[in-house]
Design a protein around this motif. Structure first.
Motif, mmCIF file in Angstrom:
data_model
loop_
_atom_site.group_PDB
_atom_site.id
_atom_site.type_symbol
_atom_site.label_atom_id
_atom_site.label_comp_id
_atom_site.label_asym_id
_atom_site.label_seq_id
_atom_site.Cartn_x
_atom_site.Cartn_y
_atom_site.Cartn_z
ATOM 1 N N ASP A 1 0.750 -1.318 0.071
ATOM 2 C CA ASP A 1 0.095 0.033 0.010
ATOM 3 C C ASP A 1 0.782 1.302 0.103
ATOM 4 N N ARG A 2 1.959 1.044 0.682
ATOM 5 C CA ARG A 2 2.878 2.300 0.989
ATOM 6 C C ARG A 2 4.284 1.714 1.112
ATOM 7 N N ALA A 3 5.170 2.745 0.736
ATOM 8 C CA ALA A 3 6.797 2.347 0.942
ATOM 9 C C ALA A 3 7.419 3.445 1.280
ATOM 10 N N ILE A 4 8.550 3.314 2.318
ATOM 11 C CA ILE A 4 9.129 4.638 2.620
ATOM 12 C C ILE A 4 10.781 4.167 2.247
ATOM 13 N N THR A 5 11.523 4.920 1.336
ATOM 14 C CA THR A 5 12.737 4.700 1.085
ATOM 15 C C THR A 5 13.581 5.689 2.033
ATOM 16 N N VAL B 1 5.051 6.037 -2.682
ATOM 17 C CA VAL B 1 6.377 6.004 -2.118
ATOM 18 C C VAL B 1 6.859 7.368 -1.401
ATOM 19 N N ALA B 2 7.093 7.384 -0.127
ATOM 20 C CA ALA B 2 7.912 8.541 0.437
ATOM 21 C C ALA B 2 9.310 8.311 0.494
ATOM 22 N N ILE B 3 9.870 9.199 -0.002
ATOM 23 C CA ILE B 3 11.473 9.331 -0.081
ATOM 24 C C ILE B 3 12.242 10.055 1.048
ATOM 25 N N ASN B 4 12.492 9.126 2.057
ATOM 26 C CA ASN B 4 13.326 10.006 3.212
ATOM 27 C C ASN B 4 14.730 10.164 2.972
ATOM 28 N N ALA B 5 15.167 11.106 2.309
ATOM 29 C CA ALA B 5 16.519 11.363 2.116
ATOM 30 C C ALA B 5 16.741 12.574 1.761
ATOM 31 N N ILE B 6 17.552 13.408 2.451
ATOM 32 C CA ILE B 6 18.292 14.841 1.965
ATOM 33 C C ILE B 6 18.614 14.828 0.455
ATOM 34 N N HIS B 7 19.375 13.712 0.240
ATOM 35 C CA HIS B 7 20.062 13.757 -0.938
ATOM 36 C C HIS B 7 19.844 12.418 -1.673
ATOM 37 N N LEU B 8 19.785 12.383 -3.122
ATOM 38 C CA LEU B 8 19.548 10.981 -3.938
ATOM 39 C C LEU B 8 20.852 11.027 -4.610
ATOM 40 N N ASP B 9 21.452 10.087 -5.121
ATOM 41 C CA ASP B 9 22.611 9.943 -6.154
ATOM 42 C C ASP B 9 21.877 10.361 -7.405
ATOM 43 N N GLN B 10 21.031 9.860 -7.948
ATOM 44 C CA GLN B 10 20.362 10.092 -9.107
ATOM 45 C C GLN B 10 19.192 9.147 -9.323
ATOM 46 N N MET B 11 18.093 9.955 -10.097
ATOM 47 C CA MET B 11 17.159 8.923 -10.283
ATOM 48 C C MET B 11 17.055 8.419 -11.671
ATOM 49 N N PRO B 12 17.097 6.942 -11.647
ATOM 50 C CA PRO B 12 17.295 6.385 -12.991
ATOM 51 C C PRO B 12 15.940 6.664 -13.731
ATOM 52 N N ALA B 13 16.021 6.743 -15.274
ATOM 53 C CA ALA B 13 14.792 6.464 -15.882
ATOM 54 C C ALA B 13 14.004 5.392 -15.549
ATOM 55 N N PHE B 14 12.656 5.708 -15.502
ATOM 56 C CA PHE B 14 11.894 4.440 -15.313
ATOM 57 C C PHE B 14 10.491 4.446 -16.055
ATOM 58 N N ASP B 15 9.898 3.282 -16.442
ATOM 59 C CA ASP B 15 8.847 3.169 -17.165
ATOM 60 C C ASP B 15 7.478 3.591 -16.570
ATOM 61 N N TYR B 16 7.011 4.868 -16.952
ATOM 62 C CA TYR B 16 5.960 5.437 -16.433
ATOM 63 C C TYR B 16 4.631 4.672 -16.743
#
Ligand SMILES: [Zn+2]
Ligand SMILES: [Zn+2]
Length: 331
Positions: free
Chosen positions: A226-230, A251-266
């Motif tokens: 139902d939900r995910a936290i990274t 999805v809730a992203i718990n990070a001040i900094h991310l390396d890079q968001m890869p391309a993904f299949d919308y």
């Protein structure tokens, strides 16, 4: 007073980021209270500050933003002398920007960050804004309350941002101090928790804290979430979490900094009203609600204490993940 100071004008070597110094005890300014520091948690963000991943704001700063202290000067009606309070990363807001006026003080345009833009709790005493000193519920002792004040509150906010409802199926991606407190909140809400994490020690910890299912970094939970936290600073992990969601999940992203968001299949991963949200700072209401929940459910994170003189060693323990629990400075 004794204090651990980061001087960004000097070159520092790893393990000797801070100097332990004698400084004048601060005078509380108007609308501030003076705290005797009883404990101050050591956060990974402190490491980002002393390693200059976060650009210095002040030439010299006393780090520390998980402060448990006792009010010894500047009392108010709400906060009499002797009150035990907790102070976190949000040390103040301007109160009149668009975000503050719309009940989003975590997004304030002119925030004050404890231990980064103003002095924090790696010291015997610290002066803080009275309206950002949260009274601690009785029954939380300083050593075990300190780790709740950053990792705990921000983990709690992440669950709110993800819109977690009672009894839902929730994924936690990564299992450090924030996730190990979030799982306690999820159990208090009767949720089923699925943990995806790197490292045998983190998987064992998740099992010990009652996760329904635990997998390594390449595993996919057996049922749609139902939900995910990274929690990892990795865009790949965010995409993995998206791939595990049901339609309409978040999805809730718990990070001040991310390396890079890869391309993904919308079409496959976001279509179907799935949502991706970031989590930024916290509000005072988050802090109060979480601390009350922590008291009611008796959350006691494992904590390891370090004397102030060993502040560098405490930071090293966070860097190398060698501490058997959250590192806390007890001056
Ligand atoms: Zn504001
Ligand atoms: Zn922190």
């Amino acid at each position: 007073m004794r204090a651990a100071v980061f001087d960004s004008t000097r070159n520092t070597v790893p393990g000797a980021w801070l100097s332990i110094e004698d400084l004048p005890t601060p005078e509380p300014a108007p609308a501030q209270v003076l705290l005797k520091v009883l404990a101050c948690g050591v956060c990974r963000t402190d490491l980002h500050i002393v390693e200059r991943d976060l650009p210095p704001i002040q030439p010299r700063i006393i780090p520390g933003h998980q402060i448990v202290g006792e009010i010894i000067a500047g009392p108010t009606t709400a906060l009499p002398l002797g009150t035990r309070v907790g102070v976190s990363w949000m040390g103040g807001v301007d109160g009149d920007c668009w975000f503050c006026r719309h009940n989003m003080e975590n997004l304030c345009d002119h925030p004050v960050f404890t231990g980064y833009s103003v002095n924090g709790g790696y010291a015997e005493f610290t002066a803080v804004r009275a309206d950002f000193a949260n009274p601690l519920p009785a029954g939380l002792d300083p050593l075990h309350a300190a780790p709740l004040l950053c990792a705990g509150i921000i983990g709690f906010r992440s669950l709110r941002i993800a819109g977690v409802e009672r009894g839902e199926r929730v994924g936690l991606y990564g299992f450090g101090s924030s996730a190990s407190l979030a799982i306690r909140v999820l159990h208090a809400w009767d949720c089923e928790v699925y943990v995806v994490t790197r490292g045998e020690a983190h998987r064992k910890a998740a099992e010990a804290l009652g996760a329904k299912w635990v997998g390594d970094e390449d595993a996919r939970p057996p049922l749609p979430l139902d939900r995910a936290i990274t929690f990892a600073p990795s865009g790949k992990v965010v995409v993995d979490a998206l791939a595990a969601l049901r339609k309409g999940g978040v999805v809730a992203i718990n990070a001040i900094h991310l390396d890079q968001m890869p391309a993904f299949d919308y079409d496959r991963l976001l279509w179907g009203e799935r949502q991706l949200r970031s989590v930024t700072n916290m509000t005072r209401q988050d802090a109060r609600d979480f601390l009350t929940l922590a008291r009611d459910h008796n959350f006691r994170p494992t904590a390891v204490s370090f004397p102030l003189e060993d502040a560098n060693r405490a930071l090293e323990a966070v860097k190398d993940e060698t501490a058997d629990g959250s590192a806390v400075i007890v001056p």
